[in-house]
Every structure is written in C-alpha cells, then in structure tokens.
Scaffold this active site. Structure first.
Site: not given
Ligand code: NDP
Length: 249
Positions: A18-19, A93, A151, A153, A156, A187
């Site tokens: 997503g991000i 992540g 809570f 996490q 994480y 956030g």
């Molecule tokens: P998504 O779940 O949409 O995207 C996460 C991405 O991480 C996916 O593209 C996934 O790829 C990849 N990923 C997961 N595991 C692995 C791995 N072992 N190796 C390589 N790639 C991996 O999450 P978001 O876009 O929401 O989050 C992006 C980042 O922002 C994260 O680090 C998250 O913790 C952080 N974040 C998000 C927030 C939110 O509100 N959404 C808030 C704060 C922080 P694949 O599917 O191919 O495994």
C-alpha cells in the site's frame, strides 16, 4: 527545477504494498529508476503491469528481506545491472500481533526479522557503494507505534524503535560521505489493510488523531521523496513523524 533525483536508482523494499506503491510512483515521477522487491511472483507481475499501464516502468527483484543470503544475491544483481542503488527505502514490514503473555518466539522472531533484521540485510549491500560515490539516501519506514508503543505489539514496536536507533548510528558513520540516513514514522495510513478494519473500530482510531482523518500513502511518499532529494540533504539521523498529530496524544 532539478531535485537531484534524475536517473538516480531507487530500491523500495515491499514496493508492491500500500505505502510502497505510492513511494514507487512518487520516486518515478521525480525521475528515479525505481526497483521494488517482491516475494510473490504472480502478484508482483500483476502489480508491475498495473504500474506500466499508469505510465510507470518499475523493475522487480525477488528477495525475502529477512534472509541475508537473498539480500546479498539481490545486492550483487542490482550492483551489476544498475551500478548500485542511490536511494534505499526500507519499507517492507509485517505485523503479527498478540499480547506479550500469549506471544511465542515465532511471532517475535518473524516480526523482528522482517522489520528490523532486514534493515541490516539490505542496507549492508548498498552503503559501501553510496559512500564511494559520495551520495546516497537510506530512508527507513518505521511507525508511530515504535515511538509510543502499542498494546499487543511488543514485537512490532521493538522492531520499529530499533530502526530509529539504527538510523541515528549509521547516519553518524556516513554523514561526511554525502549519505543521509533517516526514518519516517507514519501514523495510521488509509491503506487497504487499514480500510479493511471494521468502520466502527476505524472511527475510534480516527477519533485519536487530532487532524481527524487517516493519512494518505501519497503523504508518506512525498516525505520520502523530499528526504531523497537535494532539498533534504541537511536532514540526517532524524525520525520524522507523519501521523496527523497523534504522537502528541
Ligand atoms: P503492506 O502489507 O501493504 O505492504 C508490505 C510490503 O512488505 C508488501 O509489499 C510485502 O510484499 C512486503 N514484505 C513483507 N514481508 C516481506 C519479506 N519477508 N521480504 C520482502 N518483502 C516483504 O503494508 P503497508 O504498505 O501498509 O506498510 C509499509 C510499511 O509501512 C511497513 O513497514 C509498515 O510497518 C509501515 N507502516 C504502515 C502503516 C499503515 O498504517 N499502513 C503505519 C505505520 C507504518 P509481499 O506481499 O511480496 O510479501
């Protein structure tokens, strides 16, 4: 107006999420050659086709960022194909929530490995090249929950807080070589995952955000692009909050 990003090579881990997708688009719009990691080939190819239809030519590289060996192989491939990476966005992540009393080692290790150990694994492959060139950007996507805890996490929040310690330390080691290292702590962002939360629960989350809404992936992507640009050159070792004011509550 040059932002210093034209033809720079940017690697976004988890760029298909997503991000990550918004980050890939903004960096491509700024002139970067963008590469995203993926773990699921079918999903990644479909994502790449959608990006191409929208006019963005994003390259893909298979890599589980929690594996040092896979990151090493990715590093060798990108260093050979693109002459290194100039802008690295450690964005991949996962969450595996549970109260500490119920959390087992699998939940702990998986989250620490994908969110934090990955930052070592991936950054290790490209920092020498950045320092030799005298220019580079490392941008780590942390979380508000790494700043204030959450809570359920412990895993994480520990990983995300660790990213900032990493950023401040590496920033000191690379500052004289034109390489900045920062973290961004978003956030709640209105990605598919967050929008899938039942509306009632989502409303409770939004009630805790002073600005009164979820963030947009594009707002995080804009911050990434600013830190990557020449305008961001004086910012290093920082952890920038983008959370609608929630960190004050
Ligand atoms: P998504 O779940 O949409 O995207 C996460 C991405 O991480 C996916 O593209 C996934 O790829 C990849 N990923 C997961 N595991 C692995 C791995 N072992 N190796 C390589 N790639 C991996 O999450 P978001 O876009 O929401 O989050 C992006 C980042 O922002 C994260 O680090 C998250 O913790 C952080 N974040 C998000 C927030 C939110 O509100 N959404 C808030 C704060 C922080 P694949 O599917 O191919 O495994």
């Amino acid at each position: 107006m040059s932002n210093g990003l034209n033809a720079k090579v940017a690697l976004v881990t988890g760029g298909t999420g997503g991000i990550g997708s918004a980050i890939c688009i903004k960096l491509a719009q700024a002139g970067c050659k963008v590469v995203s990691t993926y773990t699921n080939e079918t999903q990644a190819k479909a994502w790449q086709a959608t990006m191409a239809e929208a006019g963005y030519d994003i390259a893909l590289v298979k890599c589980d960022v929690s594996s040092f060996d896979e990151c090493k192989a990715m590093g060798e491939q990108l260093n050979a194909d693109f002459g290194g990476v100039d802008v690295l966005v450690n964005n991949a992540g996962i969450t595996k929530d549970g109260t500490f009393r119920k959390m087992g080692p699998e939940q702990w290790n998986a989250v620490i490995n994908v969110n934090l150990v990955s930052v070592f694994n991936v950054t290790k492959q490209f920092v020498d090249g950045m320092m030799s060139k005298g220019w580079g950007r490392v941008i780590n996507i942390s979380s508000i929950n790494g700043q204030k805890g959450q809570f359920g996490q412990t895993n994480y929040a520990a990983a995300k807080a660790g990213m900032h310690g990493f950023s401040m330390s590496l920033a000191q080691e690379t500052a004289k070589k034109g390489v900045t290292v920062n973290s961004i702590s978003p956030g709640y962002i209105g990605t598919e995952m967050v929008m899938a939360i039942p509306e009632e629960v989502r409303n409770q989350i939004v009630a805790q955000i002073p600005i009164g809404r979820l963030g947009k992936p594009e707002e995080i992507a804009a911050l990434v692009t600013f830190l990557a640009s020449e305008d961001g050159a004086f910012i290093t070792g920082a952890n920038i909050a983008a959370n609608g004011g929630q960190h004050m509550c």
